[in-house]
Write an enzyme that holds these catalytic residues in place. Structure first.
Site, short mmCIF file in Angstrom:
data_model
loop_
_atom_site.label_atom_id
_atom_site.label_comp_id
_atom_site.label_asym_id
_atom_site.label_seq_id
_atom_site.Cartn_x
_atom_site.Cartn_y
_atom_site.Cartn_z
N LYS A 183 37.78 15.39 12.94
CA LYS A 183 37.65 16.46 11.94
C LYS A 183 36.35 17.20 12.19
O LYS A 183 35.27 16.63 12.02
CB LYS A 183 37.64 15.89 10.52
CG LYS A 183 37.82 17.01 9.50
CD LYS A 183 37.15 16.73 8.19
CE LYS A 183 35.82 17.40 8.03
NZ LYS A 183 35.78 18.85 8.15
N GLU A 258 25.12 9.15 12.24
CA GLU A 258 23.98 9.87 12.82
C GLU A 258 23.61 10.96 11.83
O GLU A 258 24.40 11.88 11.59
CB GLU A 258 24.34 10.47 14.18
CG GLU A 258 24.54 9.44 15.28
CD GLU A 258 23.32 8.57 15.53
OE1 GLU A 258 22.20 8.93 15.10
OE2 GLU A 258 23.49 7.50 16.13
N CYS A 292 19.25 18.34 14.39
CA CYS A 292 18.79 17.16 13.66
C CYS A 292 17.44 16.71 14.20
O CYS A 292 16.66 16.08 13.48
CB CYS A 292 19.82 16.04 13.78
SG CYS A 292 20.28 15.71 15.48
N GLU A 389 14.39 17.05 4.69
CA GLU A 389 14.86 17.81 5.85
C GLU A 389 15.19 19.23 5.41
O GLU A 389 16.10 19.43 4.61
CB GLU A 389 16.12 17.15 6.44
CG GLU A 389 16.62 17.88 7.66
CD GLU A 389 17.94 17.32 8.20
OE1 GLU A 389 18.89 17.19 7.41
OE2 GLU A 389 18.01 17.04 9.40
#
Ligand code: NAD
Length: 487
Positions: A183, A258, A292, A389
């Site tokens: 997906k 992750e 990331c 973040e």
């Protein structure tokens, strides 16, 4: 304005299930738009539901025994052919990603090249040893370990590497004999659809790879809950990843996450400052900070601070910001209006919490969701920008005295994905290598960057379960079976 849909006809509004391109069961679709020209549609994707997940998982389950029974070398041939097919359309893949999620075309080309390397690396799996061999204590019989595929795995991927991350999961999943349902992110399915098309061109047996587009809350969560799925490999945000883990593990599934990062770059006074400035710029602002592993915090030792700051500001001033389709552009738009608003809100919060903007801080294009490369100074260690973040072109500059202090402050976050040090001191580099809180550590190179043949992944809140890539990938995608053989 001309509205040119980029997706090839076979993809349009379709999933890839059971070896064919099929519309969703409900027949509904959605449109993605170019973040540089938000009124311009880019692709039409299937708006899938639980019915489509059911069909995809059933097809993967039916294909699993046959695929697992093939030799690794035969499976590798399909990966090589898929790499060749993807390479033959590499420029289209890169351009589609640029149009759909705003990655500068130069970075999109590098991403496709990385995906090709991963496929070709995995295709050679047959040349590696995959088990261990012991003697029994009581007899002179043998003991072997054998790796077996899990069966059907779900692969859930984010929008920021629309081609590479699907391949990073698919290549090991398939080479070790699993079948998969993938997906992609709702906002950027095109890169992954190209990957599915490359496998289709390679003649992959029906059902081995199934590709279902749609929303995370419908398609993703149905996959996570399906009892036939043995493992879920997820890349994305911490919040969604934790939900995936907390839902899938009680159901007995293996989970690999992750997740995000808050990646520090430490510059010692003895560093090559030109190199360090370039790495800070590329790390913080490349792909508009939507990696990331992007650099979020830059710590510079006192005696080098003023020179480093001046050089970094000059580099930011020279940066080429704008249309990502222009091969010279270094910093393009954010992926969507909501990401744009989130980043502008984070900049506001940085200012309210006492930070000073020394570069950028504002919109850089009237039409596109472009934020100028933004640098803060004077941000407190406990402020939002130092802790959370912020997934855009925003970094903060801090001053430190000793390496002890730099390590303590660099490590004082919940994340642990990537960390860099610039220094000419072997002992400083070695200490950083031992003590920095990160799954990926760079000495004299930028925080982003991961080679395909070595493990990749975060520690602490940045990851869960075995790492991806290289030899590490086998840990998630196989079970170890111990075999006693007496003759
Ligand atoms: P996201 O968590 O919003 O979405 C990731 C995927 O999960 C998408 O496919 C989404 O549709 C799906 N999803 C959403 N809700 C779901 C649910 N309830 N069940 C199952 N699936 C669901 O992340 P994003 O915004 O697409 O990506 C950005 C994030 O990804 C950032 O935090 C970034 O740091 C992280 N990221 C990490 C890595 C890494 O390797 N560590 C790499 C790239 C991106």
């Amino acid at each position: 304005m001309s509205h040119v849909m980029r997706s090839p006809a076979c993809f349009t509004g379709r999933n890839y299930v059971g070896g064919g391109w099929r519309p969703s069961g409900c027949g509904e679709t959605y449109t993605t738009y170019d973040p540089m020209h938000p009124a311009r549609p880019v692709s039409v994707a299937a708006s899938s539901t639980e019915v489509d997940v059911e069909a995809a998982v059933a097809s993967a389950a039916a294909a699993a025994p046959g695929w697992a029974a093939l030799s690794t070398a035969r499976r590798g041939v399909y990966l090589t052919k898929a790499a060749d097919a993807l390479e033959s359309r590499a420029e289209d893949v890169a351009r589609d990603m640029t149009a759909e999620m705003g990655k500068p075309i130069r970075d999109a080309r590098v991403e496709v090249a990385g995906a090709l390397q991963i496929l070709r690396y995995a295709a050679h799996e047959v040349f590696w040893a995959r088990g261990e061999h012991y003697e029994q204590l009581a007899t002179n019989g043998r003991i072997l370990t054998r790796r077996r595929p899990l069966g059907v795995v779900a692969l859930i991927t984010p929008w920021n590497f629309p081609c590479l991350i699907p391949v990073r999961k698919l290549a090991p999943a398939l080479i070790y004999g699993n079948t998969a349902v993938l997906k992609p992110a709702h906002d950027a399915p095109l890169g992954g659809l190209h990957v599915a098309a490359a496998f289709a061109d390679a003649g992959l047996p029906p059902g081995v790879l199934n590709f279902v587009t749609g929303s995370g809350s419908t398609v993703g969560s149905a996959l996570v809950r399906d009892p036939r799925i043995r493992g879920v490999s997820f890349t994305g945000s911490v919040a969604t990843g934790c939900w995936v883990r907390d839902t899938a593990t009680p159901l007995g599934k293996r989970v690999q996450l992750e997740l995000g990062g808050q990646n520090p770059l430490v510059v010692m006074a003895d560093a090559d400052l030109e190199l360090a400035v370039e790495a800070a710029f590329a790390g913080a602002y490349g792909s508009a900070g939507q990696k990331c592993t992007s650099t979020r915090r830059i710590y510079v030792q006192d005696t080098a601070y003023t020179v480093f700051r001046r050089k970094l500001l000059e580099r930011i001033q020279r940066s080429i910001v704008g249309d990502p389709a222009d091969p010279d552009v270094e910093v393009g738009p954010l992926v969507s209006e909501s990401q744009f608003e989130e980043i502008m809100a984070a900049i506001d919060r940085g200012r309210q919490e006492g930070g000073t903007i020394v570069a950028g801080g504002s919109r850089a294009d009237e039409e596109g969701y472009v934020v100028a490369p933004t640098l803060f100074e004077g941000v407190r260690d406990d402020a939002y920008l130092s802790r959370r973040e912020v997934f855009g072109p925003v970094a903060s500059l801090y001053r430190f005295d000793t390496l002890d202090e730099a390590l303590e402050r660099a490590n004082a976050v919940e994340f642990g994905l990537s960390a860099s040090i610039f220094t000419s001191s072997l002992s400083a580099a070695t200490r950083f290598e031992r003590e920095a809180q990160a799954g990926v550590i760079h000495v004299n190179s930028q925080t982003p960057g991961a080679e395909v043949h070595v493990p990749f992944g975060g520690i602490d809140s940045s990851g869960f379960g075995p790492h991806e890539q290289g030899r590490a990938a086998i840990e998630f995608f196989t079970d170890v079976v111990t075999v006693y053989i007496d003759t």
